[in-house]
Write a protein that holds these residues in place. Structure first.
Motif, PDB file in Angstrom:
ATOM      1  N   VAL A  57       4.084  -3.066  41.702  1.00 41.22           N
ATOM      2  CA  VAL A  57       3.826  -2.192  41.376  1.00 41.22           C
ATOM      3  C   VAL A  57       3.435  -2.096  40.237  1.00 41.22           C
ATOM      4  CG1 VAL A  57       5.784  -3.553  39.701  1.00 41.22           C
ATOM      5  CG2 VAL A  57       6.647  -1.198  39.923  1.00 41.22           C
ATOM      6  N   GLY A  58       2.845  -0.694  39.354  1.00 41.11           N
ATOM      7  CA  GLY A  58       2.177  -0.442  38.676  1.00 41.11           C
ATOM      8  C   GLY A  58       0.740  -0.266  38.312  1.00 41.11           C
ATOM      9  N   THR A 104      -1.896   1.579  38.517  1.00 40.83           N
ATOM     10  CA  THR A 104      -2.337   2.573  37.698  1.00 40.83           C
ATOM     11  C   THR A 104      -3.620   2.303  37.328  1.00 40.83           C
ATOM     12  OG1 THR A 104      -1.846   2.198  35.723  1.00 40.83           O
ATOM     13  CG2 THR A 104      -0.402   3.258  37.035  1.00 40.83           C
ATOM     14  N   VAL A 138       1.232   5.089  48.261  1.00 41.89           N
ATOM     15  CA  VAL A 138       2.427   4.502  47.742  1.00 41.89           C
ATOM     16  C   VAL A 138       3.588   4.495  48.214  1.00 41.89           C
ATOM     17  CG1 VAL A 138       3.069   5.902  44.745  1.00 41.89           C
ATOM     18  CG2 VAL A 138       0.785   5.574  45.826  1.00 41.89           C
ATOM     19  N   SER A 145       7.427   3.470  43.663  1.00 40.36           N
ATOM     20  CA  SER A 145       7.048   2.772  42.180  1.00 40.36           C
ATOM     21  C   SER A 145       5.359   2.144  42.740  1.00 40.36           C
ATOM     22  CB  SER A 145       7.726   2.778  41.373  1.00 40.36           C
ATOM     23  OG  SER A 145       8.191   1.926  41.777  1.00 40.36           O
ATOM     24  N   HIS A 161       2.480   0.692  45.163  1.00 41.91           N
ATOM     25  CA  HIS A 161       1.574   0.746  46.359  1.00 41.91           C
ATOM     26  C   HIS A 161       1.393  -0.812  47.063  1.00 41.91           C
ATOM     27  CE1 HIS A 161       1.417   3.280  42.725  1.00 41.91           C
ATOM     28  NE2 HIS A 161      -0.302   4.055  43.486  1.00 41.91           N
TER      29      HIS A 161
END
Length: 484
Positions: A155-156, A158, A167, A170, A172
Motif C-alpha cells: 500500500v502507498g 508512490t 494496481v 490502493s 500495488h
C-alpha cells in the motif's frame, strides 16, 4: 412323387442347404393322414436297402427341405418321418429381408457395450505420468521455494510511475525472488532507513516502530509456483513506498491483466488391451477405470464414456497471482466435455510480521479463514507456512462409478509435490466365442449381406408358408441363428 435324400450334417438353427447333386432321388408316396410340413413318406423298394445313412430330404412337389426325424423298416417298406427345415426352405425370403440385427459374427459396432460375457475381478494396472508444472523447480519432489516467486501487495507505492494493471484499489502488486524479498525485509527493519521519516526527538525510533509497524504497509505476501523469470511485468531496482525510497531491490510489477498464470499439461490415455480386437467400449466402465492425481487439487475418478475414444486428456491449471487460488479443468478429446472442474489453494500465504495478517479478499473465502502460520521472514524462514484444517473440497465430473472424493490443498508446500498421474485399471475378460455368439451390431441390414451368426430384434419375415412356419422362423431369428 419324388424325394431326394441326403447324408448332410448341419446345425438345426442354420439356413444351410445341401447341393442337389449330392443327394439320391427315390420314388415315394405319402402315408395316409400325414401333413405337408411334417410328412411321413413311404419308400417301396424291390430289395431291402438301408436308409440309415440319410439324414436330410427335399421334396420338390412341396418345395420344402426336411430333417429326417426317424425311419422305420417293415420288410421292403420304409416309413420315413420328416420335419420341415424352415430356415433352409425359406432361406431366400430370409436373406432378402432387411431387419434390425442385434448381434452378428460378421460385423459389429465397437462403440456398443457388450455385456454378454461375465466380468472377472482380476485386472491390470497402468500409470501414465507427467511433470507437475506447479512444482516450481521442475522436479517431482517437493516445491522449491527458490523456484517460485513472492507476490507482495504494497500500500502507498508512490514516487514512480507504475503500470495501472499492477494496481488494485490502493494496493500495488510486485513479484520478488527470495533473495530480493529478504533484502526488502532487512531494509524495513533497518533503523537507518527510517532516519528523516520518524522523529527520534519525541521518542526512540524503536518505540515508534513498535507502534507503527513498518511492515504493515505490506498487505499480503503469497508464494506462487511461478518462476520469477516468467513474470512479464516491468522490472524495477528501486521501490518508492510510503514516502521512502528503497534502492537495490529488484522486483517486477504484476501487470498481467487479469493477474493469472496458466499451466497446460497433456497426458496420453492408455487403452484396454482388448479394445483393438473387441471394440472401444472396452475402454469404458466397468471394463476400464481411470483416476487422475493432480497435486494439490486431489484425486478424481474420470467419466470413461467421455474419454474412451480419445487418445489424450488435457489438464489446465489457472493460478490467481494475487490470492494464490487455483482452478483445474480437465477435458477429453472431441466433444470438449469437462472431466474435472475444481478449485484449490495453490499459493502459500507467507507471514511477514506479528501483526494481523490480511489474506486479501478471495483468498479468505477460498480457504475458509485465516491460517495459523509459523515462522517468519524476519528470521529468514520464508517457507514457514503451516497447514491447518481442510481446504476447498473439489468436485470432479461424476464418473460412472466414483469411488473417491477430491480434496484440494490448503496452501502448504507439502501439497505441491509429486507428478501428475493418470491411473488406469483394465479388468480381464473371458475368451469370447464370436462365431457362435456374435458381437453387438444394432443396425438394419439385408440379412444375406452378413453371413454367419445373427440375432434379430424382430424376426417377422414375409413367407408364402403356414402360420406355424412363420412362428418358427421368428423364433429362430430372435433366438439366434446362422445364415449360411
Amino acid at each position: 412323387m419324388k424325394v431326394t435324400l441326403f447324408s448332410f450334417a448341419k446345425k438345426d438353427n442354420s439356413t444351410a442347404r445341401p447341393t442337389m447333386s449330392s443327394g439320391t432321388e427315390y420314388d415315394c408316396y405319402l402315408k395316409d393322414g400325414t401333413s405337408v410340413v411334417d410328412p411321413v413318406i413311404v419308400l417301396d423298394l424291390p430289395s431291402k436297402t438301408s436308409f440309415t445313412k440319410y439324414t436330410y430330404a427335399y421334396i420338390q412337389e412341396f418345395g420344402r427341405y426336411y430333417f429326417v426325424r426317424d425311419m422305420t423298416a417293415d420288410g421292403l417298406l420304409w416309413d420315413v418321418s420328416l420335419v420341415c427345415d424352415v430356415l433352409a426352405t425359406y432361406k431366400s425370403e430370409i436373406g432378402n429381408s432387411n431387419l434390425y440385427v442385434l448381434r452378428s459374427s460378421y460385423t459389429y459396432d465397437g462403440d456398443i457395450i457388450d455385456n454378454y460375457y461375465p466380468l472377472g475381478v482380476t485386472h491390470t494396472n497402468n500409470r501414465t505420468t507427467a511433470d507437475n508444472p506447479l512444482v516450481a523447480n521442475g522436479s517431482n519432489a517437493y516445491a522449491n521455494v527458490n523456484g517460485g516467486c513472492f507476490i507482495l501487495g504494497i500500500v502507498g507505492a508512490t514516487g514512480v510511475v507504475y503500470s495501472a494493471n499492477a494496481v488494485y484499489g490502493s494496493i500495488h502488486y510486485f513479484a520478488f525472488n527470495r533473495s530480493n524479498l529478504m533484502t526488502l525485509v532487512s531494509k524495513l527493519l533497518d533503523n537507518n532507513i527510517w532516519n528523516g521519516v520518524l522523529d527520534s526527538d519525541d521518542m526512540s525510533i524503536e518505540l515508534q516502530k513498535s507502534i507503527v509497524d513498518p511492515m504493515q504497509f505490506i498487505k499480503s505476501c503469497i508464494w506462487v509456483p511461478v518462476p520469477y523469470s516468467e513474470m512479464t511485468g516491468t522490472e524495477f531496482t528501486t521501490i518508492w513506498a510510503f514516502g521512502i525510497q528503497f534502492s537495490g531491490i529488484t522486483c517486477k510489477e504484476v501487470s498481467q491483466n487479469p493477474p493469472h498464470k496458466l499451466f497446460n499439461t497433456t497426458l496420453t490415455t492408455p487403452k484396454h488391451p482388448l479394445a483393438a480386437s473387441r471394440g472401444v467400449y472396452m475402454n469404458c466402465e466397468p471394463f476400464s477405470r481411470y483416476q487422475l492425481w493432480y497435486p494439490p487439487f486431489g484425486l478424481f475418478d474420470l467419466d470413461t464414456t467421455a474419454m474412451c475414444s480419445g487418445t489424450q486428456i488435457t489438464c489446465q491449471a489457472d493460478i490467481d497471482l494475487i490470492s494464490g487460488a487455483g482452478k483445474l479443468s480437465v477435458a477429453g478429446e472431441g466433444d470438449g466435455k469437462y472431466l474435472v472442474k475444481t478449485k484449490s489453494q495453490v499459493g502459500v500465504p507467507i507471514q511477514l510480521s506479528q501483526v494481523s495478517y490480511d489474506y486479501v479478499g478471495t483468498a479468505t473465502g477460498m480457504i475458509g479463514g485465516a491460517l495459523g502460520m509459523i515462522g517468519s521472514a524476519i528470521s529468514g524462514n520464508l517457507a514457514g507456512a503451516a497447514m491447518s484444517g481442510l481446504g476447498m473440497i473439489g468436485t470432479a465430473t461424476d464418473a460412472m462409478r466414483p469411488t473417491v472424493s477430491s480434496i484440494g490443498g490448503n496452501g502448504g508446500y507439502s501439497d505441491l509435490s509429486g507428478r501428475i498421474t493418470l491411473l488406469a485399471q483394465f479388468y480381464h475378460m473371458p475368451e469370447e466365442d464370436n462365431a457362435h455368439a456374435g458381437r453387438p451390431l444394432c443396425q438394419n441390414k439385408t440379412l444375406s449381406t452378413i453371413p454367419g451368426y445373427q440375432k434379430i430384434m424382430d424376426g417377422d419375415v414375409a413367407i408364402n408358408g403356414t402360420a406355424g412356419e412363420q412362428a418358427a422362423i421368428k423364433a429362430y431369428l430372435e433366438g439366434g441363428y446362422f445364415y449360411e
